[in-house]
Design an enzyme around this catalytic site. Structure first.
Site, PDB file in Angstrom:
ATOM      1  N   GLY A  17       0.853  -1.030  -0.336  1.00  0.00           N
ATOM      2  CA  GLY A  17       0.044  -0.524   0.488  1.00  0.00           C
ATOM      3  C   GLY A  17       0.715   0.870  -0.110  1.00  0.00           C
ATOM      4  O   GLY A  17       0.976   2.344   0.358  1.00  0.00           O
ATOM      5  N   ALA A  18       1.856   1.528  -0.765  1.00  0.00           N
ATOM      6  CA  ALA A  18       3.103   2.441  -0.589  1.00  0.00           C
ATOM      7  C   ALA A  18       2.668   3.649  -1.657  1.00  0.00           C
ATOM      8  O   ALA A  18       3.806   4.255  -2.258  1.00  0.00           O
ATOM      9  CB  ALA A  18       4.517   1.894  -0.468  1.00  0.00           C
ATOM     10  N   GLY A  21      -0.658   7.848   0.872  1.00  0.00           N
ATOM     11  CA  GLY A  21      -0.128   7.885   2.209  1.00  0.00           C
ATOM     12  C   GLY A  21       0.442   7.782   2.993  1.00  0.00           C
ATOM     13  O   GLY A  21       1.868   7.733   2.620  1.00  0.00           O
ATOM     14  N   ILE A  22      -0.033   6.550   3.818  1.00  0.00           N
ATOM     15  CA  ILE A  22       1.440   6.260   4.830  1.00  0.00           C
ATOM     16  C   ILE A  22       2.361   5.099   4.328  1.00  0.00           C
ATOM     17  O   ILE A  22       3.666   5.750   4.911  1.00  0.00           O
ATOM     18  CB  ILE A  22       0.391   5.922   5.571  1.00  0.00           C
ATOM     19  CG1 ILE A  22      -0.488   6.404   6.414  1.00  0.00           C
ATOM     20  CG2 ILE A  22       1.464   5.472   7.589  1.00  0.00           C
ATOM     21  CD1 ILE A  22      -1.112   5.711   7.859  1.00  0.00           C
ATOM     22  N   GLY A  23       2.068   4.328   4.004  1.00  0.00           N
ATOM     23  CA  GLY A  23       2.558   4.022   3.112  1.00  0.00           C
ATOM     24  C   GLY A  23       4.167   4.231   2.220  1.00  0.00           C
ATOM     25  O   GLY A  23       4.947   3.588   2.049  1.00  0.00           O
ATOM     26  N   SER A 146      -4.354   0.302  14.234  1.00  0.00           N
ATOM     27  CA  SER A 146      -5.646   1.734  13.921  1.00  0.00           C
ATOM     28  C   SER A 146      -5.112   1.816  16.027  1.00  0.00           C
ATOM     29  O   SER A 146      -6.103   0.215  16.333  1.00  0.00           O
ATOM     30  CB  SER A 146      -6.429   1.599  13.120  1.00  0.00           C
ATOM     31  OG  SER A 146      -6.690   2.742  13.894  1.00  0.00           O
ATOM     32  N   TYR A 171     -14.029  -2.332  10.503  1.00  0.00           N
ATOM     33  CA  TYR A 171     -12.874  -1.711  10.224  1.00  0.00           C
ATOM     34  C   TYR A 171     -12.126  -2.213  11.349  1.00  0.00           C
ATOM     35  O   TYR A 171     -11.215  -2.111  11.701  1.00  0.00           O
ATOM     36  CB  TYR A 171     -12.848  -0.871   9.901  1.00  0.00           C
ATOM     37  CG  TYR A 171     -11.613   0.090  10.261  1.00  0.00           C
ATOM     38  CD1 TYR A 171     -10.983  -0.310   8.367  1.00  0.00           C
ATOM     39  CD2 TYR A 171     -11.204   1.352  10.619  1.00  0.00           C
ATOM     40  CE1 TYR A 171      -9.474   0.366   8.725  1.00  0.00           C
ATOM     41  CE2 TYR A 171     -10.081   1.572  10.815  1.00  0.00           C
ATOM     42  CZ  TYR A 171      -9.036   1.239   9.766  1.00  0.00           C
ATOM     43  OH  TYR A 171      -7.900   1.709   9.476  1.00  0.00           O
TER      44      TYR A 171
HETATM   45  N1  NAP Z   1      -5.233   7.882   7.414  1.00  0.00           N
HETATM   46  C1  NAP Z   1      -5.988   6.735   8.230  1.00  0.00           C
HETATM   47  O1  NAP Z   1      -6.055   8.151   9.420  1.00  0.00           O
HETATM   48  C2  NAP Z   1      -5.638   5.712   9.749  1.00  0.00           C
HETATM   49  C3  NAP Z   1      -6.122   5.654  11.093  1.00  0.00           C
HETATM   50  C4  NAP Z   1      -5.451   3.962  11.356  1.00  0.00           C
HETATM   51  C5  NAP Z   1      -4.788   3.399  10.306  1.00  0.00           C
HETATM   52  N2  NAP Z   1      -4.783   3.647   9.571  1.00  0.00           N
HETATM   53  C6  NAP Z   1      -3.873   2.392   8.549  1.00  0.00           C
HETATM   54  O2  NAP Z   1      -2.640   2.757   7.929  1.00  0.00           O
HETATM   55  C7  NAP Z   1      -2.993   2.253   6.495  1.00  0.00           C
HETATM   56  C8  NAP Z   1      -2.324   3.051   5.346  1.00  0.00           C
HETATM   57  O3  NAP Z   1      -3.816   3.744   5.114  1.00  0.00           O
HETATM   58  P1  NAP Z   1      -3.374   5.463   4.467  1.00  0.00           P
HETATM   59  O4  NAP Z   1      -3.934   6.126   5.682  1.00  0.00           O
HETATM   60  O5  NAP Z   1      -2.226   5.182   3.972  1.00  0.00           O
HETATM   61  O6  NAP Z   1      -4.233   4.743   3.578  1.00  0.00           O
HETATM   62  P2  NAP Z   1      -4.471   5.625   1.607  1.00  0.00           P
HETATM   63  O7  NAP Z   1      -3.681   6.494   1.590  1.00  0.00           O
HETATM   64  O8  NAP Z   1      -6.247   4.860   0.897  1.00  0.00           O
HETATM   65  O9  NAP Z   1      -3.368   4.191   1.142  1.00  0.00           O
HETATM   66  C9  NAP Z   1      -3.669   3.378   1.397  1.00  0.00           C
HETATM   67  C10 NAP Z   1      -3.084   2.001   0.479  1.00  0.00           C
HETATM   68  O10 NAP Z   1      -2.869   0.806  -0.124  1.00  0.00           O
HETATM   69  C11 NAP Z   1      -3.170   0.133  -1.009  1.00  0.00           C
HETATM   70  N3  NAP Z   1      -3.962  -0.002  -1.531  1.00  0.00           N
HETATM   71  C12 NAP Z   1      -5.635   0.031  -1.195  1.00  0.00           C
HETATM   72  N4  NAP Z   1      -6.560  -1.335  -1.889  1.00  0.00           N
HETATM   73  C13 NAP Z   1      -5.097  -2.968  -2.529  1.00  0.00           C
HETATM   74  C14 NAP Z   1      -5.770  -3.674  -2.739  1.00  0.00           C
HETATM   75  N5  NAP Z   1      -6.705  -4.326  -3.312  1.00  0.00           N
HETATM   76  N6  NAP Z   1      -4.379  -4.057  -3.194  1.00  0.00           N
HETATM   77  C15 NAP Z   1      -3.093  -3.453  -3.170  1.00  0.00           C
HETATM   78  N7  NAP Z   1      -2.792  -2.549  -2.421  1.00  0.00           N
HETATM   79  C16 NAP Z   1      -3.218  -1.999  -2.206  1.00  0.00           C
HETATM   80  C17 NAP Z   1      -3.282   2.109  -2.178  1.00  0.00           C
HETATM   81  O11 NAP Z   1      -2.702   1.480  -3.654  1.00  0.00           O
HETATM   82  P3  NAP Z   1      -3.915   1.422  -5.086  1.00  0.00           P
HETATM   83  O12 NAP Z   1      -5.024   2.098  -4.916  1.00  0.00           O
HETATM   84  O13 NAP Z   1      -2.941   2.432  -5.965  1.00  0.00           O
HETATM   85  O14 NAP Z   1      -3.486  -0.276  -5.030  1.00  0.00           O
HETATM   86  C18 NAP Z   1      -2.043   2.674  -0.754  1.00  0.00           C
HETATM   87  O15 NAP Z   1      -1.642   2.975  -2.008  1.00  0.00           O
HETATM   88  C19 NAP Z   1      -4.573   1.000   6.450  1.00  0.00           C
HETATM   89  O16 NAP Z   1      -3.871   0.154   7.085  1.00  0.00           O
HETATM   90  C20 NAP Z   1      -5.062   2.090   7.568  1.00  0.00           C
HETATM   91  O17 NAP Z   1      -5.964   0.976   8.121  1.00  0.00           O
HETATM   92  C21 NAP Z   1      -4.653   5.081   8.893  1.00  0.00           C
END
Ligand code: NAP
Length: 300
Positions: A17-18, A21-23, A146, A171
């Site tokens: 997931g890179a 966002g965070i990744g 989370s 979730y």
């Molecule tokens: N944002 C927050 O406030 C928050 C808070 C607590 C925990 N988290 C956790 O942090 C992690 C990252 O979240 P984020 O906030 O950085 O979200 P994000 O910006 O939506 O990024 C998600 C990443 O995951 C990839 N992804 C999504 N679906 C996928 C799939 N089916 N197969 C492969 N890759 C996939 C996306 O790439 P593509 O779309 O290019 O596939 C994207 O690179 C998650 O586990 C989330 O639960 C986030």
């Protein structure tokens, strides 16, 4: 290797997931420290553009991508197989790809999307790469969970929300599953030189939740005005992946790069083991039900 000499130079990291966002920030920071970094996300275009961006920003040419849909077990297996075809070592695995799904979606394996992407993906990818981690030790598994897990409960009677779906319940359950899985994994890996820790990144302005249509998709950009930036949100992931201070720390939950107590239920070994056994069964059933097919693509 002593606690003070751990660094990423000549080491290989895999971050899921890179492309956003965070990744994305996590991968960039690991590449900036000189590691070989492999990113995994779904889109060939986004993977390729992200790798170009990270290479340019860090001057590190050793950044690669594998495109795979990690919500399906075939996709996870293909990503693992592609990684193994290219690399004999894995020192850092950051399980980060995840999402929030306002409506109930069923994956190609017949599983509910939140459970499949947020938990089964972490579980299966780690299992598929576990021997590489062990043979590369010292090595680390970092699972992005989370604080939502505090409100979570494992509904083993209806894990997939088939009887009643609530996006929040799905979730928070999946994020509790991340912590339960991490603790069970840490127990199993004890003495192997491979650590496993879970973390809360903070409330981060990212693509999170924006995949949804309707109120959720509209609300997220507004709510995220109050969130921290991905730069800050990646800090605890990077800390757990690289800091010499946690070389020997395993089976813990972190936020703000500090150890923190997780939900009481997450420490329950019976629940950890029950989730482990069910996850294995679900993987078995999916494999019996579906023909294996090439689900990953990667750069030449
Ligand atoms: N944002 C927050 O406030 C928050 C808070 C607590 C925990 N988290 C956790 O942090 C992690 C990252 O979240 P984020 O906030 O950085 O979200 P994000 O910006 O939506 O990024 C998600 C990443 O995951 C990839 N992804 C999504 N679906 C996928 C799939 N089916 N197969 C492969 N890759 C996939 C996306 O790439 P593509 O779309 O290019 O596939 C994207 O690179 C998650 O586990 C989330 O639960 C986030």
């Amino acid at each position: 290797m002593s606690e003070n000499t751990w660094n990423l130079k000549n080491k290989t990291a895999l971050v899921t997931g890179a492309t956003n966002g965070i990744g994305k920030v996590t991968a960039l920071r690991l590449a900036a420290q000189g590691g070989r970094v492999v990113i995994v996300s779904r889109s060939v275009e986004k993977c390729s553009a992200t790798v170009d961006e990270i290479r340019t920003q860090t001057g590190n040419p050793n950044v690669e991508w594998i495109a795979a849909d990690l919500s399906t077990l075939a996709g996870v297996d293909e990503a693992a197989a592609e990684f193994r075809a290219r690399h004999q070592e894995l020192h850092v695995l950051v399980n980060n790809a995840g999402g929030f799904f306002a409506e109930r979606i069923v994956t190609a394996d017949g599983y509910e999307m939140t459970f499949a992407l947020n938990h089964l993906n972490y579980f299966r990818l780690t299992q598929q790469l576990r021997d590489l981690l062990v043979s590369s030790a010292p090595a680390r598994v970092v699972n992005v969970s989370s604080d939502a897990h505090y409100g979570g409960a494992m509904n083993f009677e209806d894990l997939m929300g088939a009887q009643k779906y609530s996006s929040w319940r799905a979730y928070s359950q999946s994020k509790l599953a991340n912590v339960l899985f991490t603790y069970a994994l840490a127990r199993q890996l004890e003495g192997s030189g491979v650590t496993a820790n879970a973390l809360h990144p903070g409330f981060v302005a990212s693509g999170f939740g924006r995949n949804n249509s309707g109120w959720m998709g509209m609300l997220m950009p507004l709510v995220q005005l109050f969130a921290i930036k991905p730069d800050k949100g990646a800090e605890t992931s990077v800390f757990l992946a690289t800091s010499p201070a946690v070389s020997r720390v395993s089976g813990k939950y972190f936020a703000n790069s500090k150890e923190k107590e997780s939900a009481a239920i997450s420490y329950d070994q019976t629940t950890q083991d029950r989730l482990w056994a069910i996850s294995e069964q679900l993987i078995q059933s999916a494999q019996h039900a579906l023909p294996t097919e090439a689900a990953a693509s990667s750069q030449a």
